[in-house]
Design a protein around this motif. Structure first.
Motif: not given
Ligand SMILES: *Cc1c(COP(=O)(O)O)cnc(C)c1O
Length: 350
Positions: A82-86, A108-110, A148-150, A152-154, A178-183, A204-209, A215-217
């Motif tokens: 339920v989101g990449s946070d989950d 990095t991602y807090s 780490f994200p790649n 990186n955030a923010p 490797i947290d590819e939220a923005y890849i 990866q996540t459906f939240s950004k791209s 929806m939280r995926i």
């Molecule tokens: C946005 C973000 C997430 C979380 O995204 P979800 O909405 O939970 O899928 C995870 N990691 C990073 C670095 C993000 O920016």
């Protein structure tokens, strides 16, 4: 003895503000300004509410299959949450159980330190250099895991896959995430390495791209063994995390490659244009490969610009933290929103 002594106390993560006022230009949580692909609308229009009586598929098979198909993987190599946070939270619980500290960058991602705290995982932050780059040698010491994200955030800074492979290779005794939220906004994924390294988990996540933050995926891809271990933990906590309608919408969304490419390319285009405009106004920024720009002004403080933008109903993200207290993280929005941003910044800075 008080019951409070036995409470799992933790300082929670603070998400970006979700204002009620519709007139606010919202550039503070890296949401995609474009709607989800058209097929999602059809799923919603045709959904039979009687289906809600039933529990959803605990395996999210339609969604897992669609993701596996899209990335050329076996279903057993994909975990959805339920989101990449989950997903990341589950991965921390599953893989980070060592007495040795897990490692992640200081900027990095807090959410990482919050998960480490809530699960009582020891952790150590490795400082990024003056250009917000990772030094791979920092990650060649004993550890209980790495994330780490790649990009990186923010910061938006993208590292190349050769450097990341070096880190993965040097840490065969721990899981590297490797947290590819923005890849998808201009980076190269480490997905190509999952068959070569059984200790690599790509998230990866459906939240950004894919424009579906609401929806939280989220999903993880990796070796079958890693995915099996994650599912064992997931099914020991809550089997029915993802609802039926989300599974259907997600499966459709990942099939529409054309729409995905169009919207991602538009965002990249707007990002690069906005960088030029910000530069002309005296901003400096990293070469962000994400859907946000991480910028500081040559003379006015980050906090002051943040507050003045807010007075003008433009929300961006600001952290009063070491190394980044002069920076603003500005999500790439629609062209008219970016125009308004630039106009207001001109006024603030004049
Ligand atoms: C946005 C973000 C997430 C979380 O995204 P979800 O909405 O939970 O899928 C995870 N990691 C990073 C670095 C993000 O920016």
């Amino acid at each position: 003895m008080s019951w409070e002594e036995n409470v799992r106390k933790v300082e929670p993560y603070i998400p970006g503000e979700q204002p009620k006022d519709k007139n606010i230009i919202k550039l503070n949580t890296n949401e995609n300004p474009y709607p989800p692909c058209p097929a999602v609308r059809k799923i919603l229009d045709n959904f039979d509410e009687d289906r809600m009586r039933l529990y959803p598929d605990p395996d999210s098979d339609v969604l897992v299959s669609a993701i596996a198909e899209r990335y050329g993987l076996k279903k057993s190599q994909v975990f959805v949450g339920v989101g990449s946070d989950d997903v990341i939270s589950m991965a921390f619980m599953t893989f980070f159980n060592s007495y040795k500290p897990i490692l992640f960058p200081d900027v990095t991602y807090s959410f990482y330190d919050v998960w480490a705290e809530v699960y009582r995982i020891p952790y150590e932050c490795k400082p990024l250099d003056g250009n917000f780059r990772i030094n791979p040698d920092d990650y060649k010491c004993e550890n209980g895991g790495i994330i780490f994200p790649n990009p990186n955030a923010p910061t938006g800074v993208l590292e190349n896959t050769e450097m990341i492979e070096d880190i993965i290779k040097s840490n065969s005794d721990s899981v590297v995430m490797i947290d590819e939220a923005y890849i998808d906004f201009g980076g190269e994924s480490c997905l190509k390495l999952i068959d070569k390294y059984d200790n690599l988990l790509v998230i990866q996540t459906f939240s950004k791209s894919r424009s579906m933050a609401g929806m939280r995926i989220g999903f993880a891809m990796g070796n079958e063994k890693l995915i099996k271990f994650m599912n064992d933990v997931k099914f020991s906590v809550n089997s029915y995390t993802m609802n039926h309608i989300t599974q259907l919408c997600g499966a459709e969304a990942i099939k529409d490659e054309k729409y995905f490419n169009e919207t991602v390319n538009k965002i990249i285009h707007i990002r690069e244009n906005t960088k030029k405009e910000l530069s002309a106004l005296g901003f400096e920024f990293t070469d962000s490969k994400s859907n946000f720009i991480f910028a500081k002004h040559r003379s006015m403080s980050g906090e002051e610009i943040f507050n003045k933008l807010k007075e003008n109903k433009i929300f961006v993200r600001y952290w009063n933290k070491p190394k980044i207290s002069q920076y603003l993280r500005i999500t790439v929005g629609m062209p008219d929103e970016m125009k308004k941003l630039i106009d207001v910044l001109k006024e603030i800075l004049s």
